[in-house]
Design an enzyme around this catalytic site. Structure first.
Site, PDB file in Angstrom:
ATOM      1  N   GLU A   1     -47.737  17.103 -39.433  1.00  0.00           N
ATOM      2  CA  GLU A   1     -48.705  18.143 -39.811  1.00  0.00           C
ATOM      3  C   GLU A   1     -48.369  19.519 -39.214  1.00  0.00           C
ATOM      4  O   GLU A   1     -49.248  20.367 -39.064  1.00  0.00           O
ATOM      5  CB  GLU A   1     -50.116  17.723 -39.396  1.00  0.00           C
ATOM      6  CG  GLU A   1     -50.616  16.526 -40.176  1.00  0.00           C
ATOM      7  CD  GLU A   1     -52.109  16.343 -40.007  1.00  0.00           C
ATOM      8  OE1 GLU A   1     -52.841  16.666 -40.961  1.00  0.00           O
ATOM      9  OE2 GLU A   1     -52.537  15.885 -38.932  1.00  0.00           O
TER      10      GLU A   1
ATOM     11  N   HIS B   1     -61.328  14.330 -41.621  1.00  0.00           N
ATOM     12  CA  HIS B   1     -60.065  14.310 -40.884  1.00  0.00           C
ATOM     13  C   HIS B   1     -60.187  14.945 -39.497  1.00  0.00           C
ATOM     14  O   HIS B   1     -59.960  14.284 -38.491  1.00  0.00           O
ATOM     15  CB  HIS B   1     -59.014  15.025 -41.756  1.00  0.00           C
ATOM     16  CG  HIS B   1     -57.672  15.200 -41.122  1.00  0.00           C
ATOM     17  ND1 HIS B   1     -56.607  15.779 -41.778  1.00  0.00           N
ATOM     18  CD2 HIS B   1     -57.200  14.916 -39.896  1.00  0.00           C
ATOM     19  CE1 HIS B   1     -55.550  15.807 -40.987  1.00  0.00           C
ATOM     20  NE2 HIS B   1     -55.883  15.296 -39.836  1.00  0.00           N
TER      21      HIS B   1
END
Ligand code: MN
Length: 240
Positions: A79, A169
């Protein structure tokens, strides 16, 4: 930037990893980065590993396309595009944290908006945006920000704010220094806990726009004080 200043940033980045674990913002996942002032189109971040175990030897330099510049060929987090695209779109941002800090999750999924409930969290602004990955990539993703396009979409929703939630998330927090972004990440989680409690008790009286401005200014003048306590606590409990 002098060699000394760079060494301080590296030390602070390592300590910040440990503080964020110790204060319940990061666990085995999540990451903090700082813009690399020697190369403003790069940022410093740990290689892909648990943040509580990071040492200076684990820090790598990553460019804004997500490529790590490392002689050993080490990789950083999947990420990383959260960081690269925010640094690209926000020249004012010098440090970024992505976490899954637990108390904020409900605010991304219920329609209840995260808002500043006390004078320590005025940086949240009038309300915190929520990034909906389905708008950018449909409804069958693993919710991770795995590529540049998703990073750009998230950075767009973050806009000029200090914090954005990622539905189902976690969240992303930005700041002008490591100390400021750590402060903000800890108090984002704290605000979420307080707000959840307050909402069970009744209607919440949030900070006004003027209070948001004034408390943000006030807190930015005292970033060193909690930093030293969090640092000492992290050193005591992690033994590093
Ligand atoms: Mn994540």
């Amino acid at each position: 930037m002098t060699l000394n200043a760079h060494a301080t940033v590296m030390d602070d980045l390592v300590v910040a990893n440990h503080i964020l674990v110790n204060e319940g913002v990061l666990d085995g996942f999540g990451h903090i980065s700082v813009r690399d002032e020697r190369h403003p189109d790069r940022f410093l971040i740990a290689r892909s590993m648990a943040p509580g175990l990071v040492t200076a030897a684990d820090i790598v330099s990553c460019d804004l396309d997500g490529n790590v510049h490392d002689e050993q060929g080490r990789k950083t987090y999947v990420e990383r595009f959260i960081h690269s695209e925010i640094y690209r779109s926000r020249p004012d941002v010098k440090a970024v944290i992505h976490s899954h800090s637990p108390a904020i999750i409900s605010f991304g999924v219920t329609g209840a908006r995260l808002r500043p409930i006390c004078h320590m969290s005025g940086f949240l602004g009038s309300q915190v945006p929520v990034f909906e990955i389905r708008d950018a990539a449909g409804d069958n993703t693993d919710l991770l920000i795995r590529n540049q396009a998703l990073g750009k979409a998230l950075a767009k929703d973050l806009g000029d704010n200090a914090v954005a939630l990622l539905r189902g998330h976690g969240n992303v927090v930005v700041g002008f220094s490591i100390q400021q972004v750590v402060f903000r990440a800890i108090y984002t989680e704290n605000n979420a806990k307080l707000q959840s409690d307050a909402m069970r008790q009744g209607n919440v009286n949030f900070l006004s726009d003027g209070e948001v401005e004034a408390t943000s200014r006030m807190n930015d003048e005292h970033l060193d004080r909690p930093w030293e306590v969090w640092k000492r606590r992290a050193q005591l409990f992690s033994g590093v």
